[in-house]
Design a protein around this motif. Structure first.
Motif, PDB file in Angstrom:
ATOM      1  N   LYS A  12       0.087  27.385  21.134  1.00  0.00           N
ATOM      2  CA  LYS A  12       1.424  28.583  21.225  1.00  0.00           C
ATOM      3  C   LYS A  12       0.897  29.839  20.567  1.00  0.00           C
ATOM      4  O   LYS A  12       1.369  30.897  21.154  1.00  0.00           O
ATOM      5  CB  LYS A  12       2.519  27.875  20.527  1.00  0.00           C
ATOM      6  CG  LYS A  12       3.207  26.867  21.218  1.00  0.00           C
ATOM      7  CD  LYS A  12       4.320  26.334  20.613  1.00  0.00           C
ATOM      8  CE  LYS A  12       5.523  27.310  19.954  1.00  0.00           C
ATOM      9  NZ  LYS A  12       6.129  28.301  20.719  1.00  0.00           N
ATOM     10  N   GLU A  35       0.804  33.264  23.041  1.00  0.00           N
ATOM     11  CA  GLU A  35       1.816  34.179  22.595  1.00  0.00           C
ATOM     12  C   GLU A  35       1.258  35.454  21.954  1.00  0.00           C
ATOM     13  O   GLU A  35       1.770  36.466  22.513  1.00  0.00           O
ATOM     14  CB  GLU A  35       2.943  33.514  21.438  1.00  0.00           C
ATOM     15  CG  GLU A  35       3.784  32.627  21.972  1.00  0.00           C
ATOM     16  CD  GLU A  35       4.705  31.977  21.157  1.00  0.00           C
ATOM     17  OE1 GLU A  35       4.571  32.320  19.904  1.00  0.00           O
ATOM     18  OE2 GLU A  35       5.390  31.002  21.365  1.00  0.00           O
ATOM     19  N   ASN A  36       0.474  35.203  21.153  1.00  0.00           N
ATOM     20  CA  ASN A  36      -0.144  36.357  20.416  1.00  0.00           C
ATOM     21  C   ASN A  36      -1.278  37.221  21.166  1.00  0.00           C
ATOM     22  O   ASN A  36      -1.418  38.426  20.993  1.00  0.00           O
ATOM     23  CB  ASN A  36      -0.630  36.124  18.968  1.00  0.00           C
ATOM     24  CG  ASN A  36       0.318  35.327  18.201  1.00  0.00           C
ATOM     25  OD1 ASN A  36       1.468  35.585  17.948  1.00  0.00           O
ATOM     26  ND2 ASN A  36       0.124  34.848  17.001  1.00  0.00           N
ATOM     27  N   SER A  87       6.102  29.394  26.357  1.00  0.00           N
ATOM     28  CA  SER A  87       5.273  28.513  25.509  1.00  0.00           C
ATOM     29  C   SER A  87       6.021  27.304  24.773  1.00  0.00           C
ATOM     30  O   SER A  87       5.232  26.370  24.891  1.00  0.00           O
ATOM     31  CB  SER A  87       4.465  29.415  24.472  1.00  0.00           C
ATOM     32  OG  SER A  87       5.324  29.880  23.540  1.00  0.00           O
ATOM     33  N   GLN A 108       4.441  32.756  32.951  1.00  0.00           N
ATOM     34  CA  GLN A 108       4.956  34.249  32.397  1.00  0.00           C
ATOM     35  C   GLN A 108       5.046  35.296  33.672  1.00  0.00           C
ATOM     36  O   GLN A 108       5.927  35.955  33.551  1.00  0.00           O
ATOM     37  CB  GLN A 108       3.984  34.694  31.139  1.00  0.00           C
ATOM     38  CG  GLN A 108       4.203  35.948  30.805  1.00  0.00           C
ATOM     39  CD  GLN A 108       5.524  35.818  29.802  1.00  0.00           C
ATOM     40  OE1 GLN A 108       5.981  35.128  29.283  1.00  0.00           O
ATOM     41  NE2 GLN A 108       6.094  37.300  29.857  1.00  0.00           N
ATOM     42  N   SER A 111       5.811  34.540  26.424  1.00  0.00           N
ATOM     43  CA  SER A 111       6.990  34.621  25.755  1.00  0.00           C
ATOM     44  C   SER A 111       6.988  33.178  24.856  1.00  0.00           C
ATOM     45  O   SER A 111       6.562  32.354  25.437  1.00  0.00           O
ATOM     46  CB  SER A 111       8.385  35.049  26.267  1.00  0.00           C
ATOM     47  OG  SER A 111       8.634  33.692  27.193  1.00  0.00           O
ATOM     48  N   ASN A 112       7.792  33.312  23.654  1.00  0.00           N
ATOM     49  CA  ASN A 112       8.163  32.061  23.050  1.00  0.00           C
ATOM     50  C   ASN A 112       8.712  31.123  23.951  1.00  0.00           C
ATOM     51  O   ASN A 112       8.742  29.867  24.000  1.00  0.00           O
ATOM     52  CB  ASN A 112       8.502  32.296  21.705  1.00  0.00           C
ATOM     53  CG  ASN A 112       9.005  30.993  20.687  1.00  0.00           C
ATOM     54  OD1 ASN A 112       7.889  30.360  20.807  1.00  0.00           O
ATOM     55  ND2 ASN A 112      10.128  30.951  20.439  1.00  0.00           N
TER      56      ASN A 112
END
Length: 190
Positions: free
Chosen positions: A119, A123-124, A133, A184, A129-130
């Motif tokens: 995750k 994400e990073n 994920s 995404q 997006s959260n």
């Protein structure tokens, strides 16, 4: 168990002692698990030695090399292609970003244990997006159980399966993250 914890939190001050006991039990369990995982490589080595002795190192090494070439060839061609063509992301950027999760999956042979790292990577590092994920990583993560094998077969199975499962789990986790990148690009969350 979750309901009890929610109720204890809702009760407030009167539920705090029991909540602290539950938290302490959780910490003990985590320490036991981390200690077992620390010594697992030694146990795996000990189960592999008799298999290598019986079959020869060259035979097993050749089979593992072929298996790993197939695993990672699949990952680079199929997942790399999906990320490039459907996810509109550079495969080089993708594989560089997911390396911590892939290496953790390889070392632990566990998709589930790698979920937080996966995750974080998507994400990073990849901008997923959260919302995507959280659903995709958890639902894509495959869980396998080993039940019903006779005790005599267990040592041989574990020694060979662990070496195979390291690569399979790593490729599985790479696929989870590739799916996140594609989702995404394809899902409009606005």
């Amino acid at each position: 168990m979750i309901y009890e914890q929610i109720i204890l939190i809702a009760i407030g001050e009167k539920g705090e002692p029991l909540l602290k006991v539950i938290d302490s039990c959780n910490e003990v369990c985590l320490k036991v698990i981390s200690t077992v995982m620390y010594f697992t490589p030694i146990g795996v080595f000990c189960t592999i030695v008799p298999v290598v002795e019986a079959n020869g190192i060259v035979s097993l090494a050749t089979q593992l090399i072929i298996l790993y070439v197939a695993f990672y060839g699949f990952a680079f061609i199929v997942y790399g292609g999906a990320v490039k063509f459907f996810g509109k992301t550079s495969p080089f950027k993708f594989f560089r970003a997911i390396m911590p999760a892939a290496l953790n999956a390889f070392g632990t042979c566990s998709s589930s244990a790698t979920i937080p790292i996966s995750k974080s990577c998507v994400e990073n590092e990849l901008g997923v997006s959260n919302q995507i994920s959280s659903i995709a990583i958890a639902s894509f993560a495959a869980l396998a159980t080993m039940a019903g094998l006779p005790a005599g077969v267990m040592g041989v199975y574990i020694s060979i399966n662990t070496l195979c499962d390291m690569g399979a789990t790593c490729v599985n986790v790479i696929g989870d993250m590739a799916g996140c990148v594609v989702l995404q690009e394809k899902i409009d969350l606005k």
